[in-house]
Motif scaffolding. Structure first.
Motif, PDB file in Angstrom:
ATOM      1  N   ARG A  50     -30.932 -84.498 -50.331  1.00  0.00           N
ATOM      2  CA  ARG A  50     -30.288 -85.388 -51.220  1.00  0.00           C
ATOM      3  C   ARG A  50     -30.362 -84.946 -52.575  1.00  0.00           C
ATOM      4  N   SER A  51     -29.557 -85.506 -53.559  1.00  0.00           N
ATOM      5  CA  SER A  51     -29.692 -85.234 -54.855  1.00  0.00           C
ATOM      6  C   SER A  51     -29.565 -86.605 -55.688  1.00  0.00           C
ATOM      7  N   ASN A  52     -29.991 -86.608 -56.922  1.00  0.00           N
ATOM      8  CA  ASN A  52     -30.193 -87.942 -57.511  1.00  0.00           C
ATOM      9  C   ASN A  52     -28.714 -87.834 -58.371  1.00  0.00           C
ATOM     10  N   ASN A  53     -28.562 -88.970 -59.165  1.00  0.00           N
ATOM     11  CA  ASN A  53     -27.122 -89.020 -59.922  1.00  0.00           C
ATOM     12  C   ASN A  53     -26.718 -87.712 -60.818  1.00  0.00           C
ATOM     13  N   GLU A  54     -27.777 -87.236 -61.289  1.00  0.00           N
ATOM     14  CA  GLU A  54     -27.604 -86.103 -62.118  1.00  0.00           C
ATOM     15  C   GLU A  54     -27.310 -84.774 -61.271  1.00  0.00           C
ATOM     16  N   GLY A  55     -27.128 -84.985 -59.950  1.00  0.00           N
ATOM     17  CA  GLY A  55     -27.252 -83.581 -59.053  1.00  0.00           C
ATOM     18  C   GLY A  55     -28.216 -82.827 -58.869  1.00  0.00           C
ATOM     19  N   LYS A  56     -29.472 -83.556 -59.211  1.00  0.00           N
ATOM     20  CA  LYS A  56     -30.594 -82.706 -59.051  1.00  0.00           C
ATOM     21  C   LYS A  56     -31.309 -83.027 -57.785  1.00  0.00           C
TER      22      LYS A  56
ATOM     23  N   ASP B  82     -30.900 -72.488 -47.480  1.00  0.00           N
ATOM     24  CA  ASP B  82     -30.499 -71.848 -48.535  1.00  0.00           C
ATOM     25  C   ASP B  82     -29.292 -72.636 -49.339  1.00  0.00           C
ATOM     26  N   ASP B  83     -28.266 -73.143 -48.512  1.00  0.00           N
ATOM     27  CA  ASP B  83     -27.397 -74.214 -49.142  1.00  0.00           C
ATOM     28  C   ASP B  83     -28.061 -75.203 -50.287  1.00  0.00           C
ATOM     29  N   THR B  84     -29.047 -75.835 -49.664  1.00  0.00           N
ATOM     30  CA  THR B  84     -29.646 -76.829 -50.506  1.00  0.00           C
ATOM     31  C   THR B  84     -30.385 -76.154 -51.924  1.00  0.00           C
ATOM     32  N   ILE B  85     -31.010 -74.928 -51.610  1.00  0.00           N
ATOM     33  CA  ILE B  85     -31.740 -74.181 -52.716  1.00  0.00           C
ATOM     34  C   ILE B  85     -30.727 -73.906 -53.681  1.00  0.00           C
ATOM     35  N   ASN B  86     -29.587 -73.409 -53.304  1.00  0.00           N
ATOM     36  CA  ASN B  86     -28.265 -72.912 -54.431  1.00  0.00           C
ATOM     37  C   ASN B  86     -27.681 -73.884 -54.890  1.00  0.00           C
ATOM     38  N   ARG B  87     -27.851 -75.205 -54.963  1.00  0.00           N
ATOM     39  CA  ARG B  87     -27.279 -76.353 -55.476  1.00  0.00           C
ATOM     40  C   ARG B  87     -27.398 -76.277 -57.104  1.00  0.00           C
ATOM     41  N   TRP B  88     -26.178 -76.487 -57.669  1.00  0.00           N
ATOM     42  CA  TRP B  88     -26.323 -76.775 -58.840  1.00  0.00           C
ATOM     43  C   TRP B  88     -26.289 -78.269 -59.366  1.00  0.00           C
TER      44      TRP B  88
ATOM     45  N   LYS C  63     -27.103 -76.099 -63.481  1.00  0.00           N
ATOM     46  CA  LYS C  63     -28.286 -75.201 -63.391  1.00  0.00           C
ATOM     47  C   LYS C  63     -28.961 -75.466 -61.957  1.00  0.00           C
ATOM     48  N   THR C  64     -29.457 -74.206 -61.523  1.00  0.00           N
ATOM     49  CA  THR C  64     -30.055 -74.180 -60.179  1.00  0.00           C
ATOM     50  C   THR C  64     -31.640 -74.336 -60.143  1.00  0.00           C
ATOM     51  N   ALA C  65     -32.219 -74.841 -59.053  1.00  0.00           N
ATOM     52  CA  ALA C  65     -33.709 -74.854 -59.159  1.00  0.00           C
ATOM     53  C   ALA C  65     -34.226 -73.426 -59.786  1.00  0.00           C
ATOM     54  N   LEU C  66     -33.608 -72.203 -59.627  1.00  0.00           N
ATOM     55  CA  LEU C  66     -34.004 -70.989 -60.102  1.00  0.00           C
ATOM     56  C   LEU C  66     -33.907 -71.073 -61.725  1.00  0.00           C
TER      57      LEU C  66
END
Length: 122
Positions: free
Chosen positions: A4-10, A34-40, A45-48
């Motif tokens: 899941r992500s919040n309303n900011e996409g994080k 990997d799909d979740t890790i690579n989300r913007w 911005k990504t988690a990286l």
């Protein structure tokens, strides 16, 4: 799985990196796809990105092998790693980045110095 992500996409991983919760982030990386890790997020911005921006070297090093090529090529990741003196992270990012990105988007002397050390620039 954590998707899941919040309303900011994080995602929770974005938040853990932003709030400097390294041990939590490392545990999440083990459980996420990997799909979740690579989300913007909505800022692109990504988690990286947050790991590099917030000086979380161990987390960044764990994320780099899981990142899609387009997410590695973000020049901001390398610039933030250099700003935070995370040379080991920068040394891992540079070989995975295209030379064009390094040459055209980089304006930090530290990043260019590291790229030269890796033999990617003169």
């Amino acid at each position: 799985m954590i998707k899941r992500s919040n309303n900011e996409g994080k995602t929770a991983l974005h938040e853990a990196c932003y709030y400097n919760k390294g041990e939590v982030a490392l545990e999440m990386i083990e459980r996420m796809t990997d799909d979740t890790i690579n989300r913007w997020d909505k800022e692109g911005k990504t988690a990286l990105s947050y790991a590099c921006l917030c000086n979380m070297g161990r987390v960044a090093l764990k994320l780099i092998p899981r990142m899609a090529e387009g997410n590695i090529n973000m020049a901001g990741n390398l610039i933030w790693a250099c700003d935070n003196k995370m040379e080991e992270v920068a040394m891992e990012l540079i070989p995975r980045m295209s030379v064009e990105v390094i040459k055209t988007r980089m304006y930090k002397k530290d990043a260019k110095k590291i790229a030269r050390k890796k033999g990617m620039m003169r």
